[in-house]
Structures are given as C-alpha cells and as structure tokens.
Design a protein around this motif. Structure first.
Motif, PDB file in Angstrom:
ATOM      1  N   GLU A 166     -13.516 143.947  16.132  1.00  0.00           N
ATOM      2  CA  GLU A 166     -13.925 143.069  15.035  1.00  0.00           C
ATOM      3  C   GLU A 166     -13.280 141.695  15.144  1.00  0.00           C
ATOM      4  OE1 GLU A 166     -13.288 146.310  14.602  1.00  0.00           O
ATOM      5  OE2 GLU A 166     -15.319 146.909  14.004  1.00  0.00           O
ATOM      6  N   ALA A 167     -11.996 141.657  15.450  1.00  0.00           N
ATOM      7  CA  ALA A 167     -11.307 140.371  15.558  1.00  0.00           C
ATOM      8  C   ALA A 167     -11.866 139.536  16.708  1.00  0.00           C
ATOM      9  CB  ALA A 167      -9.805 140.590  15.753  1.00  0.00           C
ATOM     10  N   THR A 168     -12.172 140.194  17.818  1.00  0.00           N
ATOM     11  CA  THR A 168     -12.703 139.462  18.966  1.00  0.00           C
ATOM     12  C   THR A 168     -14.122 138.980  18.708  1.00  0.00           C
ATOM     13  OG1 THR A 168     -11.306 140.808  20.415  1.00  0.00           O
ATOM     14  CG2 THR A 168     -13.082 139.571  21.456  1.00  0.00           C
ATOM     15  N   MET A 169     -14.926 139.792  18.047  1.00  0.00           N
ATOM     16  CA  MET A 169     -16.271 139.354  17.677  1.00  0.00           C
ATOM     17  C   MET A 169     -16.200 138.124  16.775  1.00  0.00           C
ATOM     18  SD  MET A 169     -18.899 140.994  18.987  1.00  0.00           S
ATOM     19  CE  MET A 169     -20.207 140.719  17.782  1.00  0.00           C
ATOM     20  N   ALA A 170     -15.297 138.161  15.807  1.00  0.00           N
ATOM     21  CA  ALA A 170     -15.155 137.023  14.897  1.00  0.00           C
ATOM     22  C   ALA A 170     -14.681 135.777  15.636  1.00  0.00           C
ATOM     23  CB  ALA A 170     -14.182 137.375  13.774  1.00  0.00           C
ATOM     24  N   ALA A 171     -13.793 135.962  16.599  1.00  0.00           N
ATOM     25  CA  ALA A 171     -13.213 134.828  17.322  1.00  0.00           C
ATOM     26  C   ALA A 171     -14.174 134.210  18.325  1.00  0.00           C
ATOM     27  CB  ALA A 171     -11.932 135.261  18.033  1.00  0.00           C
ATOM     28  N   THR A 172     -15.164 134.973  18.769  1.00  0.00           N
ATOM     29  CA  THR A 172     -16.093 134.469  19.789  1.00  0.00           C
ATOM     30  C   THR A 172     -17.469 134.135  19.231  1.00  0.00           C
ATOM     31  OG1 THR A 172     -16.710 136.746  20.367  1.00  0.00           O
ATOM     32  CG2 THR A 172     -14.955 135.727  21.670  1.00  0.00           C
ATOM     33  N   GLY A 173     -17.735 134.504  17.982  1.00  0.00           N
ATOM     34  CA  GLY A 173     -19.079 134.342  17.440  1.00  0.00           C
ATOM     35  C   GLY A 173     -19.450 132.925  17.082  1.00  0.00           C
ATOM     36  N   LYS A 174     -18.465 132.089  16.791  1.00  0.00           N
ATOM     37  CA  LYS A 174     -18.727 130.736  16.319  1.00  0.00           C
ATOM     38  C   LYS A 174     -18.268 129.672  17.309  1.00  0.00           C
ATOM     39  CE  LYS A 174     -20.489 132.006  12.375  1.00  0.00           C
ATOM     40  NZ  LYS A 174     -21.912 131.740  12.053  1.00  0.00           N
ATOM     41  N   CYS A 175     -18.235 130.001  18.564  1.00  0.00           N
ATOM     42  CA  CYS A 175     -17.824 129.028  19.577  1.00  0.00           C
ATOM     43  C   CYS A 175     -18.489 129.380  20.898  1.00  0.00           C
ATOM     44  CB  CYS A 175     -16.303 128.996  19.727  1.00  0.00           C
ATOM     45  SG  CYS A 175     -15.578 130.569  20.243  1.00  0.00           S
ATOM     46  N   ARG A 176     -18.266 128.564  21.892  1.00  0.00           N
ATOM     47  CA  ARG A 176     -18.786 128.794  23.237  1.00  0.00           C
ATOM     48  C   ARG A 176     -17.720 128.373  24.227  1.00  0.00           C
ATOM     49  NH1 ARG A 176     -22.318 123.567  25.030  1.00  0.00           N
ATOM     50  NH2 ARG A 176     -22.382 124.832  26.909  1.00  0.00           N
ATOM     51  N   TYR A 177     -17.951 128.652  25.502  1.00  0.00           N
ATOM     52  CA  TYR A 177     -17.007 128.184  26.521  1.00  0.00           C
ATOM     53  C   TYR A 177     -17.164 126.679  26.703  1.00  0.00           C
ATOM     54  CZ  TYR A 177     -15.136 126.860  31.011  1.00  0.00           C
ATOM     55  OH  TYR A 177     -14.450 126.207  31.995  1.00  0.00           O
ATOM     56  N   LEU A 178     -16.040 125.984  26.624  1.00  0.00           N
ATOM     57  CA  LEU A 178     -16.000 124.547  26.874  1.00  0.00           C
ATOM     58  C   LEU A 178     -14.900 124.277  27.885  1.00  0.00           C
ATOM     59  CD1 LEU A 178     -16.338 123.180  23.214  1.00  0.00           C
ATOM     60  CD2 LEU A 178     -18.101 123.156  25.005  1.00  0.00           C
ATOM     61  N   ALA A 179     -15.243 123.587  28.952  1.00  0.00           N
ATOM     62  CA  ALA A 179     -14.263 123.306  29.997  1.00  0.00           C
ATOM     63  C   ALA A 179     -13.155 122.411  29.455  1.00  0.00           C
ATOM     64  CB  ALA A 179     -14.946 122.640  31.183  1.00  0.00           C
ATOM     65  N   THR A 180     -11.917 122.799  29.679  1.00  0.00           N
ATOM     66  CA  THR A 180     -10.771 122.006  29.226  1.00  0.00           C
ATOM     67  C   THR A 180      -9.960 121.464  30.397  1.00  0.00           C
ATOM     68  OG1 THR A 180      -9.428 124.027  29.090  1.00  0.00           O
ATOM     69  CG2 THR A 180     -10.577 123.318  27.085  1.00  0.00           C
ATOM     70  N   ALA A 181     -10.180 122.000  31.588  1.00  0.00           N
ATOM     71  CA  ALA A 181      -9.472 121.535  32.781  1.00  0.00           C
ATOM     72  C   ALA A 181     -10.337 121.857  33.991  1.00  0.00           C
ATOM     73  CB  ALA A 181      -8.109 122.225  32.906  1.00  0.00           C
ATOM     74  N   PRO A 182     -10.266 121.057  35.040  1.00  0.00           N
ATOM     75  CA  PRO A 182     -11.080 121.337  36.222  1.00  0.00           C
ATOM     76  C   PRO A 182     -10.681 122.647  36.881  1.00  0.00           C
ATOM     77  CG  PRO A 182      -9.697 119.368  36.535  1.00  0.00           C
ATOM     78  CD  PRO A 182      -9.451 119.868  35.158  1.00  0.00           C
ATOM     79  N   ILE A 183     -11.666 123.362  37.387  1.00  0.00           N
ATOM     80  CA  ILE A 183     -11.432 124.586  38.161  1.00  0.00           C
ATOM     81  C   ILE A 183     -11.816 124.267  39.601  1.00  0.00           C
ATOM     82  CG2 ILE A 183     -12.091 127.000  38.510  1.00  0.00           C
ATOM     83  CD1 ILE A 183     -12.723 127.134  35.517  1.00  0.00           C
ATOM     84  N   THR A 184     -10.822 124.252  40.469  1.00  0.00           N
ATOM     85  CA  THR A 184     -11.067 123.858  41.854  1.00  0.00           C
ATOM     86  C   THR A 184     -11.275 125.050  42.778  1.00  0.00           C
ATOM     87  OG1 THR A 184      -8.679 123.767  42.253  1.00  0.00           O
ATOM     88  CG2 THR A 184      -9.758 121.734  41.569  1.00  0.00           C
ATOM     89  N   ALA A 185     -10.985 126.247  42.301  1.00  0.00           N
ATOM     90  CA  ALA A 185     -11.168 127.440  43.135  1.00  0.00           C
ATOM     91  C   ALA A 185     -12.652 127.718  43.347  1.00  0.00           C
ATOM     92  CB  ALA A 185     -10.504 128.640  42.468  1.00  0.00           C
ATOM     93  N   PRO A 186     -13.023 128.348  44.465  1.00  0.00           N
ATOM     94  CA  PRO A 186     -14.417 128.777  44.634  1.00  0.00           C
ATOM     95  C   PRO A 186     -14.851 129.649  43.465  1.00  0.00           C
ATOM     96  CG  PRO A 186     -13.186 129.079  46.669  1.00  0.00           C
ATOM     97  CD  PRO A 186     -12.182 128.710  45.618  1.00  0.00           C
ATOM     98  N   LEU A 187     -16.028 129.372  42.904  1.00  0.00           N
ATOM     99  CA  LEU A 187     -16.482 130.082  41.719  1.00  0.00           C
ATOM    100  C   LEU A 187     -17.912 130.560  41.927  1.00  0.00           C
ATOM    101  CD1 LEU A 187     -15.789 129.066  38.050  1.00  0.00           C
ATOM    102  CD2 LEU A 187     -18.023 129.923  38.715  1.00  0.00           C
ATOM    103  N   THR A 188     -18.124 131.836  41.687  1.00  0.00           N
ATOM    104  CA  THR A 188     -19.459 132.421  41.785  1.00  0.00           C
ATOM    105  C   THR A 188     -19.862 132.980  40.427  1.00  0.00           C
ATOM    106  OG1 THR A 188     -19.145 133.029  44.105  1.00  0.00           O
ATOM    107  CG2 THR A 188     -20.910 134.147  42.922  1.00  0.00           C
ATOM    108  N   LEU A 189     -21.077 132.709  40.024  1.00  0.00           N
ATOM    109  CA  LEU A 189     -21.654 133.216  38.786  1.00  0.00           C
ATOM    110  C   LEU A 189     -22.820 134.124  39.142  1.00  0.00           C
ATOM    111  CD1 LEU A 189     -22.320 133.087  35.655  1.00  0.00           C
ATOM    112  CD2 LEU A 189     -23.744 131.118  36.235  1.00  0.00           C
TER     113      LEU A 189
END
Length: 269
Positions: free
Chosen positions: A184-207
């Motif tokens: 419940e706490a995690t649902m509440a904490a993630t329901g009203k926001c999205r991922y926003l980049a705050t620092a560059p990620i230089t490592a290889p990244l696969t999605l």
C-alpha cells in the motif's frame, strides 16, 4: 554490520544486482539465477516492504528511497560498480540507483514509471485487484494454481505464458502479493509521480518489454523521453510483465549481453 535488506547471493564473477517488482520478492528471479550465476556474483535483493525486508516507514516507500536502501546494502557488502537489472518497480528503482551510484550496466525489464503524469488508472486498478484477491482469497488461489487453467486465470495478466509456470512458483507469487507489508505504501508513493532523470546515466542501458506484457500498455506506460539517448530498446518475445519464469533463457541472455557492452564480461555463449 548486518543489512536491513534480505538478499541471496550466488555464483562468482562481476557483481550483478537483481531488483524485483511490486508485490513480489527476490524469489521471482529464481528461474534465471542459475544461468546468471555461471558468469556473475548474483545478488538478488528484497526491496523494503517485500519478502523478508522491512519497510522503516511509508515515507521510505518511493523509488528514490528504495534505491537509497539498496545503495546502503551495496556499501555494506563492499560492492562497487555492479551490473544491475530490475523488473517492473525494480526497473524504476534501478534507474534511481544508477543516478546515485555508478553502475557497470543497467537492464530494465518491463520497468514501471515510464508514463506521463500519474500512473495509469488501469495499472493501479489491476495491481490493487491482484492484491485484494491475494489477501482475501489467497488459499483458494494457491490451490487453483496447482492446475494449468488455474494458473492462466490467476496469473494471466502478469505472466506471458502462465501455464508454463511451476505450481510452486505460482504459489510463491500469490503468497508474496498477499503478505508483503509495503504494498500500500509503495502504491501510494508511485501512483502520483513518474520517473524523472536527475543525473546522467553513462552505463550501457537496455530497455526491454515483453511482447505479452498487458499491464504496461504501449500508449500508457512506455514513454522513454527521460531515458539516456543511447538506450537500446528491445522486445522479449513471449515475455509477459514478469518474464523471468516463462522466458528465463531470453532474460538471462538479455542481461548478459547488456553487461558485455560494458566490456567487463565475456559475450554470452
């Protein structure tokens, strides 16, 4: 110093950290760990509020706070610059963690948080329904998943080919969803926001999204504008939202291939 986070460690080689999704625990990675442990020092972690890890307070249930908890564990273990893979919520946490500490590589498997604005209502209703059923009808569901049709009915939305799951894995999934203390706490904490980049990620990244992921829909939950420009996007054929059990070879190969891009591990054989 003992950690407040539960984890399982196996194999040898470069360290690889595995982060699970909401309502699950480190055992959701079990189907792929044997293959990965042949090349990596695999550290599968229970995020705070899930599995055997306690959540200190609801204020610590957001993705950044969860990432900070994992960073604390890595510091305790003396692990620096590991490879990192996360599924669903774990993918979002992996992105936050990569902004806190340097990573060798990052693999995102059906990650949460890539929506516009709030989490889609469809996702929230789906997850809350799964939680409600697991809490109030857990015993019935645990019996149903002994049968192929039962696994299809109970886990069809989250697993691409639920009939291929073992009854044991399916029961663990139901039990984890029903008993985790941080849902419940995690649902509440993630329901009203999205991922926003705050620092560059230089490592290889696969999605990678599973071709049978019907929880994170393309038009709702796959906006990649905040990801680094060099992100390599792929599809996991036949994979559902949690593809580790029904497509373990593909998941292990994806993680290993992403790690190989960092030049620290051999290419997959």
């Amino acid at each position: 110093m003992s950690s407040s986070l539960a984890y399982t460690r196996s194999g040898s080689g470069a360290p690889l950290v595995l982060l699970h999704g909401i309502g699950l625990n480190r055992q959701s990675w079990n189907p792929v760990v044997p293959a990965l442990a042949q090349q990596f020092d695999v550290i599968a972690v229970d995020l705070p509020g899930f599995g055997d890890s306690a959540l200190a307070s609801p204020a610590q249930a957001g993705p950044r706070a969860l990432a900070e908890a994992v960073a604390g564990l890595l510091a305790e273990l003396g692990v620096t610059t590991p490879h990192l893979a996360g599924n669903s919520l774990g993918g979002w946490v992996a992105l936050e963690l990569a902004a806190i500490r340097p990573m060798a590589s990052v693999t995102l498997i059906d990650p949460a948080g890539l929506w516009k604005g709030d989490a889609p209502l469809y996702c929230r209703i789906s997850l809350r329904t799964s939680r409600w059923l697991a809490r109030r009808a857990g015993r019935l569901l645990s019996r149903l998943v002994n049968y192929r049709l039962g696994r299809a009915l109970v886990l069809g939305q989250t697993h691409g080919h639920p009939t291929r799951l073992t009854p044991e894995y399916a029961r663990e999934t139901v039990t984890s969803m029903g008993t985790c203390t941080g849902f419940e706490a995690t649902m509440a904490a993630t329901g009203k926001c999205r991922y926003l980049a705050t620092a560059p990620i230089t490592a290889p990244l696969t999605l990678a999204f599973g071709s049978r992921d019907v929880l994170l829909l393309p038009r709702q939950s796959r906006h990649v504008d905040q990801l680094p420009p060099g992100t390599q996007a792929e599809t996991l054929p036949g994979g559902g939202h949690v593809p580790m059990a029904n497509a373990p070879a593909a998941v292990a190969e994806l993680i290993t291939r992403t790690a190989a891009r960092a030049g620290q591990t051999p290419a997959v054989r």
